[in-house]
Design an enzyme around this catalytic site. Structure first.
Site, PDB file in Angstrom:
ATOM      1  N   ASN A   6       0.372  -1.454  -0.491  1.00 47.20           N
ATOM      2  CA  ASN A   6       1.011  -2.614  -1.118  1.00 47.20           C
ATOM      3  C   ASN A   6       1.855  -2.123  -2.302  1.00 47.20           C
ATOM      4  O   ASN A   6       1.329  -1.472  -3.213  1.00 47.20           O
ATOM      5  CB  ASN A   6      -0.088  -3.578  -1.595  1.00 47.20           C
ATOM      6  CG  ASN A   6       0.483  -4.826  -2.244  1.00 47.20           C
ATOM      7  OD1 ASN A   6       1.392  -4.736  -3.076  1.00 47.20           O
ATOM      8  ND2 ASN A   6      -0.034  -5.973  -1.891  1.00 47.20           N
ATOM      9  N   HIS A   9       3.592  -3.752  -7.117  1.00 48.30           N
ATOM     10  CA  HIS A   9       3.662  -3.418  -8.545  1.00 48.30           C
ATOM     11  C   HIS A   9       4.767  -2.433  -8.895  1.00 48.30           C
ATOM     12  O   HIS A   9       5.065  -2.220 -10.068  1.00 48.30           O
ATOM     13  CB  HIS A   9       2.288  -3.000  -9.064  1.00 48.30           C
ATOM     14  CG  HIS A   9       1.372  -4.190  -9.053  1.00 48.30           C
ATOM     15  ND1 HIS A   9       1.788  -5.427  -9.507  1.00 48.30           N
ATOM     16  CD2 HIS A   9       0.122  -4.369  -8.579  1.00 48.30           C
ATOM     17  CE1 HIS A   9       0.821  -6.299  -9.339  1.00 48.30           C
ATOM     18  NE2 HIS A   9      -0.204  -5.693  -8.767  1.00 48.30           N
ATOM     19  N   HIS A  42       3.926  -8.920  -1.067  1.00 50.36           N
ATOM     20  CA  HIS A  42       3.581 -10.339  -1.189  1.00 50.36           C
ATOM     21  C   HIS A  42       4.791 -11.061  -1.775  1.00 50.36           C
ATOM     22  O   HIS A  42       5.123 -10.859  -2.942  1.00 50.36           O
ATOM     23  CB  HIS A  42       2.351 -10.475  -2.110  1.00 50.36           C
ATOM     24  CG  HIS A  42       1.834 -11.875  -2.239  1.00 50.36           C
ATOM     25  ND1 HIS A  42       0.675 -12.165  -2.912  1.00 50.36           N
ATOM     26  CD2 HIS A  42       2.290 -13.054  -1.773  1.00 50.36           C
ATOM     27  CE1 HIS A  42       0.440 -13.458  -2.861  1.00 50.36           C
ATOM     28  NE2 HIS A  42       1.422 -14.034  -2.187  1.00 50.36           N
ATOM     29  N   ARG A  44       5.813 -13.959  -3.315  1.00 48.62           N
ATOM     30  CA  ARG A  44       5.201 -15.141  -3.942  1.00 48.62           C
ATOM     31  C   ARG A  44       6.233 -16.238  -4.136  1.00 48.62           C
ATOM     32  O   ARG A  44       7.427 -15.965  -4.286  1.00 48.62           O
ATOM     33  CB  ARG A  44       4.622 -14.751  -5.305  1.00 48.62           C
ATOM     34  CG  ARG A  44       3.300 -14.025  -5.202  1.00 48.62           C
ATOM     35  CD  ARG A  44       2.762 -13.698  -6.591  1.00 48.62           C
ATOM     36  NE  ARG A  44       1.396 -13.234  -6.508  1.00 48.62           N
ATOM     37  CZ  ARG A  44       0.326 -14.025  -6.631  1.00 48.62           C
ATOM     38  NH1 ARG A  44       0.467 -15.317  -6.872  1.00 48.62           N
ATOM     39  NH2 ARG A  44      -0.890 -13.521  -6.524  1.00 48.62           N
ATOM     40  N   ARG A  48       7.450 -13.353  -8.658  1.00 48.39           N
ATOM     41  CA  ARG A  48       7.180 -12.587  -9.876  1.00 48.39           C
ATOM     42  C   ARG A  48       7.346 -11.083  -9.690  1.00 48.39           C
ATOM     43  O   ARG A  48       7.551 -10.368 -10.638  1.00 48.39           O
ATOM     44  CB  ARG A  48       5.793 -12.906 -10.429  1.00 48.39           C
ATOM     45  CG  ARG A  48       4.673 -12.424  -9.544  1.00 48.39           C
ATOM     46  CD  ARG A  48       3.340 -12.591 -10.225  1.00 48.39           C
ATOM     47  NE  ARG A  48       2.931 -13.979 -10.273  1.00 48.39           N
ATOM     48  CZ  ARG A  48       1.659 -14.365 -10.348  1.00 48.39           C
ATOM     49  NH1 ARG A  48       0.710 -13.461 -10.400  1.00 48.39           N
ATOM     50  NH2 ARG A  48       1.337 -15.640 -10.370  1.00 48.39           N
ATOM     51  N   GLU A  69       2.612 -10.543   2.986  1.00 48.85           N
ATOM     52  CA  GLU A  69       1.593 -11.481   2.489  1.00 48.85           C
ATOM     53  C   GLU A  69       2.306 -12.729   2.012  1.00 48.85           C
ATOM     54  O   GLU A  69       3.327 -12.647   1.327  1.00 48.85           O
ATOM     55  CB  GLU A  69       0.841 -10.862   1.311  1.00 48.85           C
ATOM     56  CG  GLU A  69      -0.119  -9.788   1.697  1.00 48.85           C
ATOM     57  CD  GLU A  69      -0.888  -9.280   0.477  1.00 48.85           C
ATOM     58  OE1 GLU A  69      -0.849  -9.903  -0.597  1.00 48.85           O
ATOM     59  OE2 GLU A  69      -1.522  -8.233   0.618  1.00 48.85           O
ATOM     60  N   THR A 100      -4.271 -12.171  -6.287  1.00 53.05           N
ATOM     61  CA  THR A 100      -4.989 -13.034  -5.359  1.00 53.05           C
ATOM     62  C   THR A 100      -6.487 -12.956  -5.693  1.00 53.05           C
ATOM     63  O   THR A 100      -7.041 -11.861  -5.806  1.00 53.05           O
ATOM     64  CB  THR A 100      -4.738 -12.552  -3.915  1.00 53.05           C
ATOM     65  OG1 THR A 100      -3.335 -12.396  -3.755  1.00 53.05           O
ATOM     66  CG2 THR A 100      -5.252 -13.551  -2.907  1.00 53.05           C
ATOM     67  N   GLU A 150      -8.123 -10.397   7.457  1.00 50.48           N
ATOM     68  CA  GLU A 150      -8.250  -9.356   6.435  1.00 50.48           C
ATOM     69  C   GLU A 150      -9.428  -9.769   5.569  1.00 50.48           C
ATOM     70  O   GLU A 150      -9.425 -10.838   4.954  1.00 50.48           O
ATOM     71  CB  GLU A 150      -6.978  -9.219   5.590  1.00 50.48           C
ATOM     72  CG  GLU A 150      -7.160  -8.106   4.538  1.00 50.48           C
ATOM     73  CD  GLU A 150      -5.938  -7.855   3.667  1.00 50.48           C
ATOM     74  OE1 GLU A 150      -4.805  -8.066   4.117  1.00 50.48           O
ATOM     75  OE2 GLU A 150      -6.147  -7.443   2.503  1.00 50.48           O
ATOM     76  N   HIS A 190      -8.422  -5.404  -1.238  1.00 52.48           N
ATOM     77  CA  HIS A 190      -8.466  -5.948  -2.589  1.00 52.48           C
ATOM     78  C   HIS A 190      -9.475  -5.187  -3.439  1.00 52.48           C
ATOM     79  O   HIS A 190     -10.659  -5.145  -3.120  1.00 52.48           O
ATOM     80  CB  HIS A 190      -8.773  -7.451  -2.643  1.00 52.48           C
ATOM     81  CG  HIS A 190      -8.083  -8.082  -3.827  1.00 52.48           C
ATOM     82  ND1 HIS A 190      -8.636  -8.102  -5.064  1.00 52.48           N
ATOM     83  CD2 HIS A 190      -6.849  -8.623  -3.942  1.00 52.48           C
ATOM     84  CE1 HIS A 190      -7.773  -8.663  -5.912  1.00 52.48           C
ATOM     85  NE2 HIS A 190      -6.682  -8.984  -5.255  1.00 52.48           N
TER      86      HIS A 190
HETATM   87  N1  PXP Z   1      -4.915  -7.554   0.325  1.00 52.49           N
HETATM   88  C1  PXP Z   1      -4.457  -8.722  -0.176  1.00 52.49           C
HETATM   89  C2  PXP Z   1      -4.464  -9.916   0.705  1.00 52.49           C
HETATM   90  C3  PXP Z   1      -3.952  -8.804  -1.478  1.00 52.49           C
HETATM   91  O1  PXP Z   1      -3.494  -9.965  -1.962  1.00 52.49           O
HETATM   92  C4  PXP Z   1      -3.918  -7.634  -2.272  1.00 52.49           C
HETATM   93  C5  PXP Z   1      -3.366  -7.677  -3.664  1.00 52.49           C
HETATM   94  O2  PXP Z   1      -2.042  -8.030  -3.656  1.00 52.49           O
HETATM   95  C6  PXP Z   1      -4.394  -6.438  -1.702  1.00 52.49           C
HETATM   96  C7  PXP Z   1      -4.910  -6.433  -0.408  1.00 52.49           C
HETATM   97  C8  PXP Z   1      -4.384  -5.148  -2.450  1.00 52.49           C
HETATM   98  O3  PXP Z   1      -5.251  -5.245  -3.535  1.00 52.49           O
HETATM   99  P1  PXP Z   1      -5.236  -4.122  -4.656  1.00 52.49           P
HETATM  100  O4  PXP Z   1      -3.905  -4.203  -5.335  1.00 52.49           O
HETATM  101  O5  PXP Z   1      -6.375  -4.510  -5.546  1.00 52.49           O
HETATM  102  O6  PXP Z   1      -5.433  -2.813  -3.948  1.00 52.49           O
END
Ligand code: PXP
Length: 236
Positions: A6, A9, A42, A44, A48, A69, A100, A150, A190
């Site tokens: 992901n 960031h 994601h 959003r 953001r 996402e 999330t 997921e 997550h």
């Molecule tokens: N899976 C989902 C559905 C998420 O919303 C996120 C965070 O955006 C992640 C995985 C990844 O989480 P992390 O950034 O804590 O690794």
């Protein structure tokens, strides 16, 4: 087990100055060269971090797979159908949250989610539902024709005692097994990081982990390629 990165960031840092660097699209291509199996973003409603330009360019340029996402709302469903990611992961979305905060309640939001699945399927996009490791949520996901779930691993990741962590891991293991029996693909994510990922290697019913924050944070110190490859060594 596959590893999808992901990159939200990277966009968070870019947007902090309202400029062009660092570019999440460039990061995605570098992560692919380093060996990730997919890119997750994601989009959003408040944009953001990731924006529409990012999603469209990623669609054109990446060669692994794109997991978008998204909230199950009309505006984002339309963009997803137009862009055509391989996978759309439906997540709950609150404007005030930092990230999330948990899985979506498929039972309470069944009409909205069913509609999103139908629309996304009509554009040949597979759909994953981000849910808690609960049997009734998994059963309902299968009933309404989701392709994947997921499993939310945040409770496991934030557990304060070893006992709580063990219990939550057991729930995840059973949930993954149950989902597999119903023919669902199983992703998880997550809060996973370089320490807690190791136990996931034993969860053979999990097809893919989705990780963001830990890898992007590590990349600041060692570079994205190294951060990705360190994680790959732990996963495989
Ligand atoms: N899976 C989902 C559905 C998420 O919303 C996120 C965070 O955006 C992640 C995985 C990844 O989480 P992390 O950034 O804590 O690794």
């Amino acid at each position: 087990m596959r590893f999808a990165l992901n990159i939200d960031h990277i966009a968070t840092v870019r947007n902090a100055r309202g400029e062009f660097q660092p570019d999440p699209v460039a990061a995605a291509l570098l992560a692919e060269q380093a060996g990730v199996d997919g890119i997750v973003v994601h989009l959003r409603e408040d944009r953001r971090h990731i924006n529409e330009r990012d999603v469209r360019l990623l669609r054109e340029l990446i060669t692994t797979k794109l997991d978008l996402e998204m909230a199950a709302v009309e505006e984002i469903i339309r963009i997803a159908c137009d862009v055509g990611p391989e996978l759309a992961t439906i997540v709950p979305e609150k404007r005030q949250e930092l990230t999330t905060e948990g899985g979506i309640n498929v039972i309470d939001n069944i009409d909205q989610i069913k509609y999103a699945i139908k629309e996304l399927h009509s554009s040949e996009i597979e759909v994953s539902l981000f849910i808690e490791p609960e049997i009734n949520q998994i059963d309902t996901s299968a009933e309404i024709d989701a392709d994947f779930i997921e499993i939310h691993t945040g409770v496991f990741a934030n557990a304060l005692s070893e006992e709580e962590q063990f219990d939550e891991l057991e729930k995840i293991r059973l949930a993954a097994k149950h989902a597999k029996k119903l023919g669902l693909g199983v992703n998880a994510g997550h809060g996973l990081n370089y320490q807690n990922i190791k136990v996931f290697r034993e969860l053979t019913d999990i097809d893919e982990v989705s990780l963001g924050h830990a890898v992007i944070a590590r990349a600041i110190f060692v570079g994205l390629k190294e951060a990705v490859q360190e994680m790959i060594r732990l996963i495989r």
